[in-house]
Scaffold this motif. Structure first.
Motif, short mmCIF file in Angstrom:
data_model
loop_
_atom_site.label_atom_id
_atom_site.label_comp_id
_atom_site.label_asym_id
_atom_site.label_seq_id
_atom_site.Cartn_x
_atom_site.Cartn_y
_atom_site.Cartn_z
N HIS A 129 1.06 -0.88 -0.14
CA HIS A 129 0.02 -0.04 0.21
C HIS A 129 0.65 1.36 -0.19
N ASP A 130 2.13 1.41 1.21
CA ASP A 130 2.61 2.63 1.04
C ASP A 130 3.15 2.91 -0.24
N PRO A 131 3.88 2.08 -0.83
CA PRO A 131 4.96 2.03 -2.39
C PRO A 131 3.62 2.56 -2.94
N ILE A 132 2.72 2.28 -3.01
CA ILE A 132 2.10 2.69 -4.39
C ILE A 132 1.13 3.82 -4.34
N ILE A 133 0.84 4.55 -3.18
CA ILE A 133 0.77 5.92 -2.71
C ILE A 133 1.72 6.37 -2.60
N TRP A 134 2.98 6.02 -2.49
CA TRP A 134 3.82 7.12 -2.39
C TRP A 134 4.45 7.61 -3.98
N MET A 135 4.00 6.14 -4.70
CA MET A 135 4.34 6.40 -6.28
C MET A 135 3.17 7.40 -7.45
N TYR A 136 2.20 7.21 -6.64
CA TYR A 136 0.89 7.80 -7.03
C TYR A 136 0.60 9.65 -7.25
N ASN A 137 1.16 9.50 -5.58
CA ASN A 137 1.77 10.66 -5.23
C ASN A 137 2.70 12.01 -6.01
N HIS A 138 4.03 10.93 -6.67
CA HIS A 138 4.82 11.93 -7.11
C HIS A 138 4.42 11.62 -8.73
N THR A 141 2.09 14.74 -8.63
CA THR A 141 2.42 16.26 -8.33
C THR A 141 3.38 16.56 -9.31
N GLY A 142 3.91 15.32 -10.58
CA GLY A 142 4.57 15.09 -11.59
C GLY A 142 6.20 15.61 -10.75
N VAL A 143 6.68 15.23 -9.80
CA VAL A 143 8.17 15.01 -9.50
C VAL A 143 8.59 14.12 -9.56
N PRO A 144 9.61 13.79 -10.01
CA PRO A 144 10.04 12.34 -10.78
C PRO A 144 10.19 11.44 -9.55
N LEU A 145 9.79 10.09 -9.42
CA LEU A 145 10.60 9.55 -8.05
C LEU A 145 12.54 9.25 -8.21
N TYR A 149 13.47 2.78 -5.91
CA TYR A 149 13.80 2.23 -4.81
C TYR A 149 12.44 2.63 -4.10
N MET A 150 11.57 1.75 -3.86
CA MET A 150 10.85 2.40 -2.90
C MET A 150 10.35 2.41 -1.66
N PRO A 151 10.09 3.26 -0.36
CA PRO A 151 10.86 3.28 0.35
C PRO A 151 9.23 2.51 1.22
#
Length: 168
Positions: A129-138, A141-145, A149-151
């Motif tokens: 769940h957490d990495p998917i939300i983190w990736m979605y937020n990026h 917002t257009g902010v590159p990953l 690695y995803m936390p």
């Protein structure tokens, strides 16, 4: 968890389940990378054994008898109790620290006894769940990953928090 268990210094044995199973391969490779970056921790043997409790127990006993200088074992599979039993039965309890995966009352009891140093939880919902939300937020917002690695949060049970989890 391993760094904490042996104070960043010591000889480690890796016991992996079948390396054709992706999780065992990823856990092994990640651990080896981390240890390679450490000056004080050294892998002295890597054992690959099927996820059969009796086989894991037997291989662990053989390893401990042939390596009296082992400080810790890192286990990639779910055979934590078999390895803990081997450590105890060979008289290495208190000397050899085990870091593995899964949570159960029997594992917590072995942490309390000092045989298992840390048990890393496997909460697929929380870890996914957490990495998917983190990736979605990026993405939104257009902010590159920042990297590949995803936390994610892992629950680690050790001597510092095991008393909160033991059933009475």
């Amino acid at each position: 968890s391993m760094e904490k268990a042996i104070d960043k210094s010591g000889n480690i044995v890796i016991i992996s389940g079948d390396l054709k199973i992706r999780v065992n391969q990823e856990r092994t490779d990640s651990f080896k990378r981390r240890i390679a970056a450490s000056k004080g921790m050294h892998i002295i043997e890597h054992i690959v054994v099927p996820d059969i409790p009796d086989e894991v127990y037997k291989k662990t006993v053989e390893c401990l008898k042939s390596h009296s200088n082992v400080d810790a074992i890192y286990l990639t599979s779910g055979m934590v109790i078999a390895v803990a039993k081997a450590i105890n039965d060979t008289g290495f309890a208190g000397k050899v620290r085990l870091v593995g995966f899964d949570h159960s009352q029997e594992i917590f009891d072995n942490i309390k006894k000092g045989i298992i140093a840390a048990a890393i939880g496997q909460d697929p919902f929380g870890q996914g769940h957490d990495p998917i939300i983190w990736m979605y937020n990026h993405v939104v917002t257009g902010v590159p990953l920042p990297n590949e690695y995803m936390p994610c949060r892992l629950s680690v049970v050790n001597k510092d928090n095991v008393d909160n989890l033991i059933e009475v």
